[in-house]
Motif scaffolding. Sequence first.
Motif, mmCIF file in Angstrom:
data_model
loop_
_atom_site.group_PDB
_atom_site.id
_atom_site.type_symbol
_atom_site.label_atom_id
_atom_site.label_comp_id
_atom_site.label_asym_id
_atom_site.label_seq_id
_atom_site.Cartn_x
_atom_site.Cartn_y
_atom_site.Cartn_z
ATOM 1 N N SER A 78 58.682 57.586 27.132
ATOM 2 C CA SER A 78 59.059 57.840 28.059
ATOM 3 C C SER A 78 59.656 58.704 28.400
ATOM 4 O O SER A 78 59.744 59.008 30.529
ATOM 5 C CB SER A 78 60.386 56.251 27.974
ATOM 6 O OG SER A 78 61.230 56.955 27.545
ATOM 7 N N HIS A 120 71.070 55.662 24.081
ATOM 8 C CA HIS A 120 70.849 56.952 23.369
ATOM 9 C C HIS A 120 71.702 57.285 23.243
ATOM 10 O O HIS A 120 72.854 56.462 23.311
ATOM 11 C CB HIS A 120 70.446 57.565 24.480
ATOM 12 C CG HIS A 120 69.352 57.833 25.709
ATOM 13 N ND1 HIS A 120 67.972 57.576 24.936
ATOM 14 C CD2 HIS A 120 69.674 57.460 26.801
ATOM 15 C CE1 HIS A 120 67.445 57.744 26.188
ATOM 16 N NE2 HIS A 120 68.040 57.240 26.941
ATOM 17 N N ALA A 180 65.626 53.623 30.464
ATOM 18 C CA ALA A 180 66.455 53.996 29.103
ATOM 19 C C ALA A 180 67.764 52.341 28.222
ATOM 20 O O ALA A 180 68.233 52.879 28.924
ATOM 21 C CB ALA A 180 66.638 54.413 28.239
ATOM 22 N N PRO A 222 62.940 59.434 23.522
ATOM 23 C CA PRO A 222 63.354 58.384 23.571
ATOM 24 C C PRO A 222 61.616 57.458 24.068
ATOM 25 O O PRO A 222 60.568 58.163 24.783
ATOM 26 C CB PRO A 222 64.072 58.215 25.025
ATOM 27 C CG PRO A 222 64.450 59.182 25.574
ATOM 28 C CD PRO A 222 63.388 60.641 24.756
ATOM 29 N N GLN A 270 61.081 43.880 24.085
ATOM 30 C CA GLN A 270 61.175 45.172 24.224
ATOM 31 C C GLN A 270 62.085 46.456 22.749
ATOM 32 O O GLN A 270 63.058 45.898 22.814
ATOM 33 C CB GLN A 270 61.696 45.894 25.545
ATOM 34 C CG GLN A 270 61.435 47.425 25.562
ATOM 35 C CD GLN A 270 62.010 47.574 26.757
ATOM 36 O OE1 GLN A 270 63.668 47.481 26.918
ATOM 37 N NE2 GLN A 270 61.410 48.650 27.986
ATOM 38 N N GLU A 296 59.591 53.522 24.141
ATOM 39 C CA GLU A 296 59.872 52.537 24.745
ATOM 40 C C GLU A 296 57.839 51.548 24.109
ATOM 41 O O GLU A 296 57.101 52.544 24.270
ATOM 42 C CB GLU A 296 60.244 52.571 26.094
ATOM 43 C CG GLU A 296 61.234 52.845 26.827
ATOM 44 C CD GLU A 296 61.424 52.661 28.105
ATOM 45 O OE1 GLU A 296 60.542 51.807 29.084
ATOM 46 O OE2 GLU A 296 62.025 52.869 28.986
ATOM 47 N N ASN A 297 58.997 51.076 23.108
ATOM 48 C CA ASN A 297 56.934 50.092 22.014
ATOM 49 C C ASN A 297 56.955 51.788 22.185
ATOM 50 O O ASN A 297 57.276 51.853 21.032
ATOM 51 C CB ASN A 297 56.968 48.819 23.463
ATOM 52 C CG ASN A 297 57.115 48.427 23.313
ATOM 53 O OD1 ASN A 297 58.370 47.740 22.962
ATOM 54 N ND2 ASN A 297 57.461 47.568 24.921
ATOM 55 N N GLN A 312 62.929 49.912 21.068
ATOM 56 C CA GLN A 312 62.888 51.145 21.759
ATOM 57 C C GLN A 312 63.166 51.919 20.297
ATOM 58 O O GLN A 312 64.495 50.997 19.953
ATOM 59 C CB GLN A 312 63.610 51.651 23.092
ATOM 60 C CG GLN A 312 63.806 51.257 24.532
ATOM 61 C CD GLN A 312 64.484 51.501 24.991
ATOM 62 O OE1 GLN A 312 65.457 52.001 25.240
ATOM 63 N NE2 GLN A 312 63.910 50.984 26.560
ATOM 64 N N TRP A 313 63.155 53.222 19.982
ATOM 65 C CA TRP A 313 63.542 53.882 19.044
ATOM 66 C C TRP A 313 63.142 55.489 19.908
ATOM 67 O O TRP A 313 62.720 55.578 20.552
ATOM 68 C CB TRP A 313 62.267 54.283 18.014
ATOM 69 C CG TRP A 313 61.285 54.516 18.274
ATOM 70 C CD1 TRP A 313 60.222 53.321 18.325
ATOM 71 C CD2 TRP A 313 60.246 55.134 17.858
ATOM 72 N NE1 TRP A 313 59.006 54.270 18.651
ATOM 73 C CE2 TRP A 313 58.872 55.151 18.274
ATOM 74 C CE3 TRP A 313 60.866 56.343 17.140
ATOM 75 C CZ2 TRP A 313 57.996 56.443 17.085
ATOM 76 C CZ3 TRP A 313 59.489 57.729 16.273
ATOM 77 C CH2 TRP A 313 58.373 56.911 16.976
ATOM 78 N N SER A 314 64.706 56.784 19.308
ATOM 79 C CA SER A 314 64.592 57.861 19.902
ATOM 80 C C SER A 314 64.807 58.928 18.844
ATOM 81 O O SER A 314 65.925 58.760 18.339
ATOM 82 C CB SER A 314 65.948 57.932 20.939
ATOM 83 O OG SER A 314 65.467 56.721 21.948
#
Length: 222
Positions: free
Chosen positions: A77, A5, A2, A70, A48, A72-73, A50-52
């Motif tokens: 993940s 965070h 990742a 988390p 790429q 990814e796209n 990412q969002w969490s």
Amino acid sequence: MAIAHADRTGLPDGRPEPMVFDLVDPLGAKKGEVEINTLFDYSTRTGQFQWSPEIEYSFKNGHAIELELPVENATLSEYKVSLQGTLGMLLQGRMIHGWQAIGRRKNDEKEYAAEVLYLNDYKFSEKWSMMNMFGFRRTAFNEDGEFVGLSNNSLFYMYSKRFSLGVELNNEITSKYRYRLTPQIQYAFSKNAVIQFGGGPSQLNEEKRTEWLITSRLIYDF
């Protein structure tokens, strides 16, 4: 791996907190506090995204638990659960310290990982403060797993009660050294709503190749 965070800012309390490295709740949070927030991370090199999304709950004064998912796209993940505790205050309240333990289930590898850290927040004055975290990660609980030294070092300047400037350095140390440097700003719309925004160079990827990351976090607590 990742990209990042992150967690809530302590801006309304005069103690800004790092945006990139995960802090469950402000140290010393009161029992019953609930927070939801989401980290957005974008790599300009790879495209790429990412969002969490996270939800946190202080189940006891100075102690909190967090669930983070988390993504990814469009792919989930990891599953991540964190516990955090406060050890107390020192130096007439200028310093507050604690600990954090993190467990991860990495979906693509179907493996588990864990981290343990010591947390230390110190106020030099009403304007200046810093947050330091030190610990290690076990990348997997099998013969391929290794230990990684971790540190997060942040320095903040409170321009006003609503606005702060900061710089954050994340380090990972094994046989190689990897880093991420993130200048950032934090703004509190109210005592409940905060936005964090920043960006900078990173080598926290498997290729150890420099990429530029843009990061933001939206926070709301109850």
